[in-house]
Scaffold this active site. Structure first.
Site, PDB file in Angstrom:
ATOM      1  N   HIS A   1       0.819  -1.205   0.000  1.00 50.84           N
ATOM      2  CA  HIS A   1       0.000   0.000   0.000  1.00 50.84           C
ATOM      3  C   HIS A   1       0.857   1.260   0.000  1.00 50.84           C
ATOM      4  CE1 HIS A   1      -3.935  -1.753   0.302  1.00 50.84           C
ATOM      5  NE2 HIS A   1      -3.649  -2.436   1.391  1.00 50.84           N
TER       6      HIS A   1
ATOM      7  N   CYS B   1       0.038   2.661  -4.631  1.00 54.38           N
ATOM      8  CA  CYS B   1      -0.749   3.845  -4.954  1.00 54.38           C
ATOM      9  C   CYS B   1       0.018   5.113  -4.581  1.00 54.38           C
ATOM     10  CB  CYS B   1      -2.061   3.819  -4.177  1.00 54.38           C
ATOM     11  SG  CYS B   1      -3.143   2.441  -4.561  1.00 54.38           S
TER      12      CYS B   1
END
Length: 401
Positions: free
Chosen positions: A187, A244
């Site tokens: 992440h 991301c």
């Protein structure tokens, strides 16, 4: 990759992400130019699905520092007045690339199994990247340090403390001729930037496996300080960040991405940074999965069998297609083309990180997000791979790993 828990988010839902508790799926198909995936070396017989307690201290088990090969002894001068052999040329100065003397590699994968943040493909990404490095570029296993939260040994879990310690190991004693490689799959998120350095007002972050259990995130300023600032002349750091909001996560000065079939370097900083962001003469490069305002996919759509990070898949596929002498520009373009066909990319050049493509960023956080200084938005549409660098290197030069 990204997700949206109640308090802290990496930015949005990921394509193909499994439910909490999804276990790592080891790839089984052989890697080829047409297929993907090949299993790397086993992690000492550990059960990838087994969950050990998340460690809280930097108990990382680091391999020994690799040693440069001894310089060859000059041959004796031939008889008859031929003279001594000529001296070798001096190494290039000012950030030039020397022949590879030593190689070191850090692979970090966070699946967050059993949590709201669970991903499926990050362990697969690590296995496939290891396979690519060892079979295509000739890395030895002793040159590779791999952190993954699906193994029994807590010293090799990707906690914040262990990742920071491993990054310091990666760049320790760096010298001219070193090739350093860093791959992260997990992440990514954004937090408020109070320095004014960022165009969009956000710092980019990586999320260790313990980031919600007291560990916290790793901010781009920290990544730059550890991995970039002390990189000496003649050394090269290449990073692949499959997360991301990762477009400027190493805080490098120059940035490019493909708009159609063209790419050109742009100045990344909104103003001169409040702290030094450059190297000490070396070259730092980062292939990032998406712009700062975009999310990155964790999906089985590309491999057709198991989940992977779309950007990692695209990076390895480009090397499989064009070989290890692929140029930086060709590699970025191949990644762009594959992601455009499979995930979709946003229009425009995206200068300034999140300023490009996809329309307004929907906010899930409201006042809570403002108070925490965390971007809780889903991000902008599409996934545009980005290349950033410490200097405007020639995009026609080959990658050096």
């Amino acid at each position: 990759m990204s997700y949206a828990p109640p308090v802290i988010s990496g930015g949005g839902a990921t394509a193909g992400a499994g439910p909490p508790g999804s276990e790592f799926v080891a790839p089984a198909a052989a890697f080829s130019g047409q297929g993907f995936l090949a299993p790397g070396p086993a992690w000492g017989g550990a059960d990838p699905g087994a969950q050990a307690p998340v460690p809280t201290q930097a108990t990382i088990m680091l391999p020994p520092q690799p040693q440069a090969a001894a310089a060859p002894t000059p041959e004796a001068a031939p008889q008859g007045g031929g003279g001594a052999p000529p001296a070798p040329p001096p190494p290039p100065q000012g950030g030039g690339i020397s022949p590879v003397l030593r190689r070191k590699c850090l692979l970090v994968a966070c699946n967050y199994t059993g949590t709201q943040a669970a991903l499926k493909g990050c362990g697969n990404d690590q296995q496939c990247m290891r396979h690519c490095l060892t079979t295509r570029f000739g890395f030895r296993n002793e040159e590779i340090l791999a952190l993954f939260d699906g193994q029994r040994d807590p010293r090799l879990w990707p906690t914040r403390a262990n990742i920071l310690a491993a990054m310091r190991w990666l760049v320790a004693d760096a010298r001219a001729g070193d090739s350093l490689f860093f791959h992260y799959s997990g992440h990514g998120a954004q937090t408020q930037d109070w320095s004014g350095d960022e165009y969009d007002g956000y710092n980019e972050t990586l999320c260790p496996c313990d980031f919600r259990n007291g560990g916290g995130m790793i901010v781009d300023d920290e990544l730059n300080q550890i991995l970039v600032n002390n990189l000496p002349a003649g050394a090269v750091l290449t990073a692949v960040i499959d997360a991301c909001h990762s477009g400027s996560v190493l805080d490098l000065e120059f940035r490019t991405e493909f708009n159609g079939n063209t790419a050109a370097w742009q100045q990344e900083y909104a103003r001169r940074p409040s702290k030094p962001k450059g190297t000490s003469g070396g070259i730092a490069l980062a292939f990032s999965a998406a712009r700062d305002g975009q999310v990155a996919a964790d999906t089985a759509a590309l491999s057709g069998t198991v989940s992977t990070g779309a950007a990692t898949f695209a990076f390895i596929s480009a090397i499989e297609k064009d070989g290890t002498n692929i140029t930086l520009g060709r590699l970025l373009h191949s990644m762009h083309e594959l992601l455009s066909r499979s995930i979709g990319t946003a229009d425009g050049d995206g200068a300034g990180g999140s300023s490009g493509g996809g329309g307004a960023m929907p906010s899930l956080g409201g006042i809570l997000g403002q108070l925490l200084g965390v971007n809780l938005g889903l991000g902008r549409g599409g996934q545009n791979p980005v290349l950033t660098a410490s200097s405007a290197v020639d995009l026609n030069s080959p990658i050096r790993l």
